[in-house]
Design an enzyme around this catalytic site. Sequence first.
Site, mmCIF file in Angstrom:
data_model
loop_
_atom_site.group_PDB
_atom_site.id
_atom_site.type_symbol
_atom_site.label_atom_id
_atom_site.label_comp_id
_atom_site.label_asym_id
_atom_site.label_seq_id
_atom_site.Cartn_x
_atom_site.Cartn_y
_atom_site.Cartn_z
ATOM 1 C CB VAL A 83 46.121 54.399 40.344
ATOM 2 C CG1 VAL A 83 45.235 54.480 39.023
ATOM 3 C CG2 VAL A 83 45.964 52.902 41.008
ATOM 4 C CB ALA A 120 49.253 68.945 41.414
ATOM 5 C CE LYS A 127 41.997 62.111 45.875
ATOM 6 N NZ LYS A 127 40.697 62.615 45.173
ATOM 7 C CG ASP A 174 38.329 69.505 40.321
ATOM 8 O OD1 ASP A 174 38.396 70.351 39.167
ATOM 9 O OD2 ASP A 174 39.247 68.363 40.594
HETATM 10 N N1 LIG Z 1 37.296 54.519 43.478
HETATM 11 C C1 LIG Z 1 37.875 54.411 42.295
HETATM 12 N N2 LIG Z 1 37.884 53.144 41.561
HETATM 13 C C2 LIG Z 1 38.558 53.214 40.231
HETATM 14 N N3 LIG Z 1 39.417 54.189 39.889
HETATM 15 C C3 LIG Z 1 39.509 55.287 40.625
HETATM 16 C C4 LIG Z 1 38.794 55.374 41.784
HETATM 17 N N4 LIG Z 1 38.957 56.902 42.090
HETATM 18 C C5 LIG Z 1 39.734 57.446 41.412
HETATM 19 N N5 LIG Z 1 40.451 56.704 40.393
HETATM 20 C C6 LIG Z 1 40.941 56.964 39.315
HETATM 21 O O1 LIG Z 1 42.168 57.678 39.724
HETATM 22 C C7 LIG Z 1 41.928 59.018 39.049
HETATM 23 C C8 LIG Z 1 42.331 60.026 40.071
HETATM 24 O O2 LIG Z 1 41.364 60.179 41.184
HETATM 25 P P1 LIG Z 1 40.905 61.566 41.715
HETATM 26 O O3 LIG Z 1 40.251 62.193 40.621
HETATM 27 O O4 LIG Z 1 40.247 60.909 42.975
HETATM 28 O O5 LIG Z 1 42.349 62.202 42.333
HETATM 29 P P2 LIG Z 1 43.047 63.387 41.762
HETATM 30 O O6 LIG Z 1 42.558 64.004 40.527
HETATM 31 O O7 LIG Z 1 44.718 63.107 41.847
HETATM 32 O O8 LIG Z 1 42.586 64.324 43.077
HETATM 33 P P3 LIG Z 1 42.678 65.602 43.497
HETATM 34 O O9 LIG Z 1 42.257 66.378 42.384
HETATM 35 O O10 LIG Z 1 42.176 65.723 44.767
HETATM 36 O O11 LIG Z 1 44.212 65.881 43.641
HETATM 37 C C9 LIG Z 1 40.814 58.927 38.549
HETATM 38 O O12 LIG Z 1 40.579 59.975 37.274
HETATM 39 C C10 LIG Z 1 40.408 57.511 38.237
HETATM 40 O O13 LIG Z 1 40.874 57.281 36.956
HETATM 41 MG MG LIG Z 2 40.476 63.905 39.644
#
Ligand SMILES: Nc1ncnc2c1ncn2[C@@H]1O[C@H](COP(=O)(O)OP(=O)(O)OP(=O)(O)O)[C@@H](O)[C@H]1O
Ligand SMILES: [Mg+2]
Length: 227
Positions: A10, A14, A31, A135
């Site tokens: 998806v 970083a 994740k 965040d």
């Molecule tokens: N439970 C969920 N259901 C649907 N889409 C999700 C879900 N969790 C995350 N996403 C999608 O994935 C993207 C990234 O998720 P998330 O913000 O948790 O990760 P990240 O920013 O990479 O994390 P981190 O900052 O911890 O490295 C979100 O912006 C959203 O579009």
């Molecule tokens: Mg995020």
Amino acid sequence: MLNGMDRELVTQGAEGRLYATEWLGHSVIVKHRFSKQYRHPDLDIYITNERMKAEARALTRCRSYGIKTPAVYDVDFNKSEIVLEKFTDSVTIRNFIYETVKNKLTMDSPVMLNMAERIGKLLVKMHSNNIIHGDLTTSNMLLVPPYDLSDIILIDFGLSSVDERAEDKAVDLYVLERAILSTHPNTEHFVAHLLATYENTGGESARDVIKRLNEVRLRGRKKLCFG
Ligand SMILES: Nc1ncnc2c1ncn2[C@@H]1O[C@H](COP(=O)(O)OP(=O)(O)OP(=O)(O)O)[C@@H](O)[C@H]1O
Ligand SMILES: [Mg+2]
């Protein structure tokens, strides 16, 4: 795109990768946090585990207070993975704002000001339960159909903490303020409306947080001026 055991990538950030897959009959998001080569391995494992714990804890706490977050299905420290409820057809508020603005609605339209109010009230609820997100951005808030009216879902709690101090809550709001102003043009009024809602609905403690926010802003500006 399918990857390994029927996992669809998806996003790749970083800190890790997110996959969509099936888990015991549920549509889930996995994740995965990867290790950072520049960190000492012991420290790296420690930090990764702390982030995973913080995330699982805050997601669960929020749910218990009636704040919408993904359900946590599993936390696997060996694989550095956490398995979360997937919100199908969700969009981030970031993309919702981009789409709305593309459709010629301004940031001062009733739809957007209603969104600002709902974010303000949601953060009052989160902070009154002493949850600091760590965040806050428009990418870490999701909407599901019908988008303009759905509950706001908070995600991405890896930097969260539990704290009752006005200072920490003010920094949380400051991070969001900076994020919105730098991601979305013409949002001064939107942000002001969000913060006014926070201040006016959160009672005494919310007023303390907003007072603190002014100090945090001043510090932020000094830091920019003097390094
Ligand atoms: N439970 C969920 N259901 C649907 N889409 C999700 C879900 N969790 C995350 N996403 C999608 O994935 C993207 C990234 O998720 P998330 O913000 O948790 O990760 P990240 O920013 O990479 O994390 P981190 O900052 O911890 O490295 C979100 O912006 C959203 O579009
Ligand atoms: Mg995020």
